[in-house]
Structure formats: structure tokens, C-alpha cells
Design an enzyme around this catalytic site. Structure first.
Site, PDB file in Angstrom:
ATOM      1  N   GLU A 121     -19.680 -30.685   8.176  1.00  0.00           N
ATOM      2  CA  GLU A 121     -19.187 -29.450   8.774  1.00  0.00           C
ATOM      3  C   GLU A 121     -18.457 -28.532   7.788  1.00  0.00           C
ATOM      4  O   GLU A 121     -17.248 -28.280   7.932  1.00  0.00           O
ATOM      5  CB  GLU A 121     -18.270 -29.770   9.959  1.00  0.00           C
ATOM      6  CG  GLU A 121     -19.001 -30.458  11.095  1.00  0.00           C
ATOM      7  CD  GLU A 121     -18.112 -30.714  12.319  1.00  0.00           C
ATOM      8  OE1 GLU A 121     -16.900 -30.484  12.249  1.00  0.00           O
ATOM      9  OE2 GLU A 121     -18.651 -31.144  13.346  1.00  0.00           O
ATOM     10  N   GLU A 178     -23.445 -35.685  15.296  1.00  0.00           N
ATOM     11  CA  GLU A 178     -22.259 -35.783  16.160  1.00  0.00           C
ATOM     12  C   GLU A 178     -22.559 -35.092  17.474  1.00  0.00           C
ATOM     13  O   GLU A 178     -23.140 -33.995  17.497  1.00  0.00           O
ATOM     14  CB  GLU A 178     -21.032 -35.089  15.553  1.00  0.00           C
ATOM     15  CG  GLU A 178     -20.389 -35.808  14.414  1.00  0.00           C
ATOM     16  CD  GLU A 178     -19.130 -35.094  13.914  1.00  0.00           C
ATOM     17  OE1 GLU A 178     -18.489 -34.362  14.694  1.00  0.00           O
ATOM     18  OE2 GLU A 178     -18.810 -35.276  12.726  1.00  0.00           O
TER      19      GLU A 178
END
Ligand code: IFM
Length: 470
Positions: free
Chosen positions: A175, A366
Site C-alpha cells: 500500500e 487484503e
């Protein structure tokens, strides 16, 4: 209907969020240690003004104490039936100053973890960097320093040399949108910088170059074939209706730099998969855009084997007068404990967009939610909302597979309740409950339900999960 035969079912975590042992066996500090330890009132009440940076002054000092309990945790993963486990490496545990002297004991920990996973029949998926940047390197300029590319390469090499004979699946960065935009742009996350756009984009450019060097190093140093990718946020939109126009609107917004500086898909993915920054971003940032030196974009765009996308939610979009427009949700729209909207369609449209634009295998690295979970009087943790949420999302994911999206796996976030960054231990994302006083683990109902999804390769998603006790 099931998922493809070799579909990878897993769960994920990250080093700082679960390991604890912050100053054990020679570990160095990261920017998150610094942020957590900057408490306003040492020894005093933690809830008084000024507010601590982290909810209730929590820290990752102990977290789930996974550093000392990894064998127990791997046994739990095995009992659930996980096929794969995604974890990250604490850079400052293996290189306390980020570069230079190697902490063998830190590397030994990951070595043992990988062996335990393999012995349990669980495939390790390893992320090099999940936000815990070494404090020493941050003080040398961190991602703003062009040398950060070489620092990251050294880290990658140390890890690859030790684990690269057994770990076959790698992610360089987790991320980047979050650690750059929130950590370096908004000042919300560690290291709490509020850089201007030019500097923020420079830090991002170096992080992307580091990804590229990481790919090169992993390929050069790991033994045998390996799969390398990275795991960005997929900023997801979905069509408000099934009309072709609304579908086009959703795709168009996902392919653009919408609003908030670099909270987007294409600034990262176009650079990595196309070797160029997107035109709309270059126009928008103008003179603030980085000026890549010769070779920078080639480095950034090293060939990857897959992309991992982290998707928790999405937003409805429609076409109005030929222009995409965000649609406001009803006030009663379901929310998770964290107050994130429940948006199952994001697990259809997000991977579909990524697959169509970049034509590369996709993993969901995720997905999950926080719930208000506790241990009931019967000693169990009943979390029907996690079951319902995950079922809805996985049904959409299965629809994406059916429609031809090249999806290779799904990792639930997270295996354990853990340190949820600025929210401390308030937000519980785990399939396994952790009592943060005793550190006792309790497998939640959702974990047993997920184990059943895994063992039927998704077929049990068609069954009502609430006709039986988990
Ligand atoms: O806990 C985080 C994780 O570290 C990164 N992705 C989102 C999760 C939930 O907020």
C-alpha cells in the site's frame, strides 16, 4: 460453483502489527516505534489533552507477541486449514540501522517462521516493506533521499539471501498510497510528515524505484523460480446501476487521478506496468511532477508476475451528462465497526478493472473488516458479521473469476486481531481473537466458517452459514 483448482486461500498480517518484541534480540527502531513512543503524558492518564497520536496511547511494543508465539500461531493457521500466509519482514529487525550490520537473530526468527509454515503445509507469501521504515534511515532523509533505492536493495538482498531458497512468492511494497499519502502527505501516519506535492511525489518516485530494484534483487538472489509483485490499495468504484454508461463511469474513475493527490491507482500501477506516469497526473501536477532521470522508468517497470490488491470498500459511480459522478449512499448503508461502508461489489469491479487494464494475474492480498468482537460466556467468539461480510465479498470475487478475471488467490485481513495503527487495538480485524492482556488466542466462528470455504474451494459459499453453529 467453485474457484479454480489451484486458487490460494490465505490470511495476512504485517510485522509491526503483530510481532511486538520491539527491543528484543537487537531489533532497531522504526518510524512507528518513534510515533508510538511519543506519548504526551508518560505515567499520566492517557486520555487527557493533548490527544496521543495513537488511540489511547497504544503501542506495538507487545502487540500479539507473535515474535515469541509464532509456533502457536502457525498451529492455529494449520487448524483453520489455511493454504497460504502473507506476512511482512520488519526491516529494522534484520538490519537495525536499515543498512550495514545484520542482526542474525532477527533473520533467524523469519527463518524459523518459514520452516514452520512449510512444515505445516502453508505457503509463505512475504512482503518486504509494510510501512515500518527504519528510524535511522528516516533521519537520513528516508524516501526523500535518492539513496533510499540502494538502501531498499540492500534490505531485499539480505532477506532474499536468507529466505530465498524457500520463499517463492514475494511482494516488495504494501500500500504505497497509505505510507506516502497518509505518512508523508497528511501527517496522519508515521513518520507524520506533511510534505508539499513536489516532495511527496519525489518520495513516491523513490519508493517506486525501490520496488523496481527490489524486483531485480529478488530475481537475482532467490534460488529457483519465484513470483514477484507488489500490493497496492485498489481504489475501487462500482457502477450504481447495471447500465453500460455507469459501468464505463466506474472504470473511468478508477483509471483517473480523482482528487486527493496520490490516492489513486494509476500513478503507481501505470508507472510499474506501463513504464510511464499517467497523462492526467502529469497535467495535474505540472511542475511538481518528478523529472525521472534516464533509466528511472525502466527500473520502476521491471516485469512483475502478479499484482496483489488490497480492497475493503468501494463507492458507487454513475454517468451524468457524459461525466462520471459519485453517488451518495443512503444514510442507512451498512458500516463496519471502523465505520467503513460494506461494499461487496468492490471485490468484483476492483479486480476486473486491474485485470482489464494491466493484463496481469491478480491476488486479493487484503480484504476484511473490523467487528466489535469479544469472548462470550461459552468461551467462543461469535462474529456473524464477519461471516456475512466475507461471504458477500467472496461471492462477488467468484463472479469475477467466472467472468474471466485471472484471480489467483485471496488473503483475509487479518489472521489475528492486531495493532491497527492509529486506532491501536480498538479495531479487531482478526479471524482469531487476541486478548491483549493475557495474549490468549481464541479462534473465532468466522475462522471455522472460512476453513470450510477453503476445504470446499468456495462451494460452501452457496450455503446459508447461519443454519449451523460454528
Ligand atoms: O491494518 C491495515 C493494514 O496494515 C493495511 N491495509 C489495511 C488494514 C486495515 O486498515
Amino acid at each position: 460453483m467453485t474457484f479454480p483448482n489451484n486458487f490460494v486461500w490465505g490470511a495476512a498480517s504485517s510485522a509491526y502489527q503483530i510481532e511486538g518484541a520491539w527491543n528484543t534480540d537487537g531489533r532497531g527502531e522504526s518510524v512507528w516505534d518513534t510515533m508510538c513512543h511519543a506519548r504526551p503524558s508518560v505515567g499520566g492518564p492517557v486520555n487527557k489533552f493533548p490527544q496521543p497520536a495513537i488511540w489511547n496511547g497504544h503501542t506495538g511494543d507487545v502487540a500479539c507477541d507473535h515474535y515469541h508465539r509464532s509456533s502457536e500461531d502457525v498451529a492455529i493457521m494449520k487448524s483453520i486449514g489455511l493454504k497460504a500466509y502473507r506476512f511482512s519482514i520488519s526491516w529494522s529487525r534484520v538490519l537495525p540501522d536499515g543498512i550495514g550490520s545484520i542482526n542474525t537473530k532477527g533473520l533467524d526468527f523469519y527463518d524459523r517462521l518459514v520452516n514452520e509454515l512449510l512444515a505445516a503445509g502453508i505457503t509463505p507469501y512475504t512482503t518486504l516493506f509494510h510501512w515500518d521504515y527504519p528510524e535511522t534511515l528516516f533521519r537520513k532523509g528516508g524516501w526523500l533521499n535518492r539513496d533510499s533505492v540502494q538502501w531498499f536493495a540492500e534490505f531485499a538482498q539480505v532477506v532474499a539471501d536468507r529466505l530465498g531458497d524457500r520463499v517463492k512468492h514475494w511482494m516488495t511494497l504494501n500500500e504505497p498510497q497509505v505510507f506516502l499519502q497518509f505518512g508523508h502527505g497528511d501527517g496522519h501516519n508515521a513518520p507524520r510528515l506533511r510534505l508539499g506535492t513536489r516532495e511527496l511525489l519525489l518520495a513516491c518516485h523513490h519508493a517506486l524505484m525501490s520496488h523496481g530494484r527490489g524486483v531485480q534483487v529478488l530475481r537475482a538472489r532467490c534460488k529457483g523460480p519465484q513470483q514477484v509483485g507488489y500490493a497496492p490499495v485498489c481504489v475501487t468504484k462500482y457502477p450504481f446501476t447495471d447500465s453500460k454508461e455507469d459501468q464505463a463511469a466506474a472504470m473511468q474513475v478508477m483509471a483517473s487521478l480523482e482528487d486527493h493527490n496520490i490516492w489513486c491507482n494509476t500513478w503507481y500501477n501505470d508507472a510499474i506496468f506501463f513504464g510511464r506516469y499517467p497523462e492526467d497526473g502529469l497535467r495535474r501536477f505540472g511542475a511538481d511532477a518528478p523529472k525521472p532521470a534516464a533509466g528511472d522508468m525502466e527500473l520502476i517497470s521491471q516485469k512483475c508476475d502478479f499484482i496483489g490488491v488490497n480492497i475493503y470498500e468501494g463507492a458507487p459511480v454513475r454517468m451524468r451528462d457524459g461525466k462520471p459522478e459519485l453517488v451518495t449512499r443512503e444514510p442507512t448503508h451498512p458500516l463496519t465497526a471502523y465505520r467503513w461502508p460494506v461494499e461487496p461489489k468492490s471485490l468484483y469491479w476492483g479486480p476486473k478493472f486491474i485485470h482489464e487494464r494491466y493484463k496481469i494475474p491478480v491476488y486479493i492480498t487484503e480484504n476484511g473488516l473490523s467487528c466489535v468482537d469479544w469472548v462470550s460466556m461459552d468461551g467462543r467468539v461469535h462474529d456473524p458479521q464477519r461471516i456475512d461480510f466475507t461471504r458477500r465479498y467472496l461471492l462477488e470475487l467468484r463472479r469475477a473469476v467466472t467472468d474471466g478475471v485471472d484471480l489467483r488467490g485471496y488473503f483475509h485481513w487479518s489472521i489475528l486481531d492486531n495493532f491497527e495503527w492509529n486506532e491501536g487495538y480498538k479495531e479487531r480485524f482478526g479471524l482469531v481473537h487476541v486478548d491483549f492482556t493475557t495474549l490468549k488466542r481464541t479462534v473465532k466462528d468466522s475462522a471455522r466458517w472460512y476453513g470450510n470455504v477453503i476445504s470446499t474451494n468456495g462451494k460452501s459459499l452457496d450455503e446459508d452459514p447461519f443454519t449451523r453453529a460454528w
